[in-house]
Scaffold this active site. Structure first.
Site, PDB file in Angstrom:
ATOM      1  N   ASP A   1       0.822  -1.214   0.000  1.00 38.82           N
ATOM      2  CA  ASP A   1       0.000   0.000   0.000  1.00 38.82           C
ATOM      3  C   ASP A   1       0.857   1.266   0.000  1.00 38.82           C
ATOM      4  O   ASP A   1       1.387   1.670   1.032  1.00 38.82           O
ATOM      5  CB  ASP A   1      -0.895  -0.030   1.255  1.00 38.82           C
ATOM      6  CG  ASP A   1      -1.794   1.198   1.355  1.00 38.82           C
ATOM      7  OD1 ASP A   1      -2.352   1.425   2.451  1.00 38.82           O
ATOM      8  OD2 ASP A   1      -1.924   1.920   0.350  1.00 38.82           O
TER       9      ASP A   1
ATOM     10  N   ASP B   1      -1.690   5.699  -5.074  1.00 42.27           N
ATOM     11  CA  ASP B   1      -2.055   4.837  -3.955  1.00 42.27           C
ATOM     12  C   ASP B   1      -2.406   3.419  -4.409  1.00 42.27           C
ATOM     13  O   ASP B   1      -3.550   3.147  -4.800  1.00 42.27           O
ATOM     14  CB  ASP B   1      -3.244   5.463  -3.204  1.00 42.27           C
ATOM     15  CG  ASP B   1      -3.611   4.686  -1.950  1.00 42.27           C
ATOM     16  OD1 ASP B   1      -4.530   5.113  -1.232  1.00 42.27           O
ATOM     17  OD2 ASP B   1      -2.973   3.632  -1.695  1.00 42.27           O
TER      18      ASP B   1
HETATM   19  O1  LIG Z   1      -8.909   3.054   2.516  1.00 34.06           O
HETATM   20  C1  LIG Z   1      -8.319   3.063   1.476  1.00 34.06           C
HETATM   21  C2  LIG Z   1      -7.226   2.072   1.152  1.00 34.06           C
HETATM   22  N1  LIG Z   1      -7.124   1.069   2.193  1.00 34.06           N
HETATM   23  C3  LIG Z   1      -5.763   0.519   2.183  1.00 34.06           C
HETATM   24  C4  LIG Z   1      -5.608  -0.536   3.229  1.00 34.06           C
HETATM   25  C5  LIG Z   1      -6.630  -1.626   3.058  1.00 34.06           C
HETATM   26  C6  LIG Z   1      -8.030  -1.037   3.056  1.00 34.06           C
HETATM   27  C7  LIG Z   1      -8.158   0.032   2.015  1.00 34.06           C
HETATM   28  N2  LIG Z   1      -8.550   3.940   0.497  1.00 34.06           N
HETATM   29  C8  LIG Z   1      -9.470   4.973   0.571  1.00 34.06           C
HETATM   30  C9  LIG Z   1      -9.003   6.251   0.661  1.00 34.06           C
HETATM   31  C10 LIG Z   1      -9.888   7.322   0.699  1.00 34.06           C
HETATM   32  C11 LIG Z   1     -11.234   7.079   0.639  1.00 34.06           C
HETATM   33  C12 LIG Z   1     -11.699   5.786   0.537  1.00 34.06           C
HETATM   34  C13 LIG Z   1     -10.820   4.699   0.514  1.00 34.06           C
HETATM   35  O2  LIG Z   1     -13.043   5.814   0.497  1.00 34.06           O
HETATM   36  C14 LIG Z   1     -13.447   7.172   0.574  1.00 34.06           C
HETATM   37  O3  LIG Z   1     -12.266   7.951   0.662  1.00 34.06           O
END
Ligand SMILES: O=C(CN1CCCCC1)Nc1ccc2c(c1)OCO2
Length: 329
Positions: free
Chosen positions: A32, A217
């Site tokens: 990540d 990301d």
């Molecule tokens: O949460 C994450 C990425 N995350 C990485 C670790 C595992 C679970 C998912 N991304 C994310 C980043 C911003 C956001 C979102 C999702 O939904 C709304 O805004």
């Protein structure tokens, strides 16, 4: 030395899993570039949470050492999270090895992690300033490895429904077309962040997003962009609607989706293939599909996740804080 591991997509390219060897135990984990903690499912977790997962066992690792009094607690943008204790161990990713890597042993994980039995933890590859370990913040695997790598770089080669790779300390030029376009990264917020102030939908005109910023990301499935980009894009897709019940934009699965080009630091327009923006059916009949491009908050930080990585080979240079990009080979 260098390190190279496979990056295998889960069903629907929801996330990509790569093998990591911790104290001699190989565990599939989610790399990540949007966070900076390396945490793992382990035998300290409640049995119900361990079920179905590969669980690191610190007691059978001859090199694991508890970091007395250290703990971590992390929450992600999607509302998921994990917390627990910390130790150090030898971490080997495809040959690139760090002897005293902080390895965070979750004692609590949110339900989405428990349910995703293919993923057994995360390897955070953003900047170490985002690491959540207390009382003393620890470094990421890349930060610890960087001095021993031939070049201070890791690369992401993620593919739609096919096995790709993460590589440390080498840029494999057979994996992309032409040469990489390099862009300075602003690491102030701890992300691989760059300006992204222009975009174009299909063969349409280039449009401006004054002050636009984005992060690269690998841990985010979709592409979360400014509403102005999302509206301009889906105005070109017959039948696209903002579907409150489903929680985002959907369109007929048969829709013809245009490409989307987004500015990377003013140096390069990264083209995201329209096909990859058709993310997944939301109904059993496969009539209605969920968009891989969704709206964030107006003026907010945009998150270029796996939807973009499926079209672009990306090199992350921690030596001079820059990102290199080119279309996949
Ligand atoms: O949460 C994450 C990425 N995350 C990485 C670790 C595992 C679970 C998912 N991304 C994310 C980043 C911003 C956001 C979102 C999702 O939904 C709304 O805004």
């Amino acid at each position: 030395g260098t390190g190279v591991v496979t990056a295998t997509p889960e069903q629907g390219d929801v996330e990509y899993l790569s093998p990591v060897t911790i104290g001699g135990q190989t565990i599939n984990m989610d790399f990540d570039s949007g966070s900076s903690d390396l945490w793992v499912f382990n035998t300290e977790l409640a049995a119900g949470s361990q079920a179905g997962h590969s669980n690191f066992n610190p007691e059978t690792s001859t090199t694991f050492q508890l970091l007395q009094g250290a703990s971590f607690e992390i929450s992600y943008g999607d509302g998921s999270g994990a917390a627990g204790n910390v130790g150090t161990d030898t971490v080997n990713i495809g040959g690139a090895t760090v002897t005293n890597q902080a390895v965070e042993l979750a004692t609590a994980v949110s339900s989405s992690f428990v349910q995703d039995t293919q993923s057994n933890g995360l390897v955070g590859l953003a900047f170490s300033k985002l690491n959540t370990i207390k009382p003393v913040q620890q470094k990421t695997f890349f930060d610890n490895a960087i001095a021993t790598l031939p070049i201070p770089v890791f690369t992401a080669d993620l593919r739609h429904a096919a096995v790709g790779a993460y590589e440390f300390g080498n840029i494999d030029s057979t994996k992309f077309n032409g040469s990489l376009s390099w862009t300075d990264v602003n690491a102030t917020s701890g992300f691989w962040q760059f300006s992204s102030q222009q975009f174009a939908v299909g063969t349409g005109p280039t449009m401006n997003l004054a002050g636009g910023q984005a992060i690269a990301d690998t841990g985010t499935t979709l592409m979360i962009a400014d509403p102005s980009i999302v509206n301009a894009y889906y105005s070109q897709v017959q039948g696209a609607v903002n579907n409150e019940t489903v929680g985002g934009v959907t369109f007929p699965c048969a829709a013809q989706l245009p490409d989307l080009a987004v500015d990377i630091g003013g140096n390069y327009m990264a083209t995201v293939r329209g096909d990859d923006i058709n993310f997944s059916p939301v109904d059993a009949a496969g009539t209605t599909c969920f968009g891989g491009l969704q709206a964030g908050t107006a003026g907010g930080l945009q998150i270029y996740g796996d939807i973009m990585f499926k079209s672009q080979f990306v090199a992350f240079n921690g030596g001079n804080n820059s990102i290199g990009m080119a279309p996949h080979q």
